[in-house]
Design a protein around this motif. Structure first.
Motif: not given
Length: 105
Positions: A28-30, A44-52
């Motif tokens: 969300i932030d960071g 990676l930054g705000s709005g990025d999805f961490v997964g596959r």
């Protein structure tokens, strides 16, 4: 909602390449770094999805990479099974998911 917000300190790992993940995340932030074998692959930054994403377009936890927060961050912690069920059941969520995945490239 299929997840909960968390505020995590810099240095926290969202994923570890040596262990299977069980959750996905949205930053969300960071800021975070994706690493493999100690080498930085990308940021990676705000709005990025961490997964596959599986072959059918469904969410899966990250695997084979370490994702480390570079700054204090607010993240959405997501159960991938619950998210998959929500995507299947709600057209608006499915559209938002497709948009998120398309923007991730």
């Amino acid at each position: 909602m299929p997840g909960d917000e968390a505020v995590l300190p810099a240095g926290s790992r969202l994923a570890d390449e040596e262990r299977s993940g069980r959750q996905c995340f949205v930053i969300i932030d960071g800021l975070a770094a994706v690493e493999r074998g100690g080498a930085r692959l990308r940021g990676l930054g705000s709005g990025d999805f961490v997964g596959r994403v599986d072959a059918a377009g469904g969410p899966l936890p990250p695997a084979g990479v370490t994702v480390r927060l570079e700054t204090r961050a607010r993240v959405l912690v997501i159960d991938s099974g619950r998210l998959a069920a929500l995507i299947e059941a709600e057209p608006a969520v499915a559209a938002a998911w497709r948009s998120l995945i398309a923007s991730a490239g």
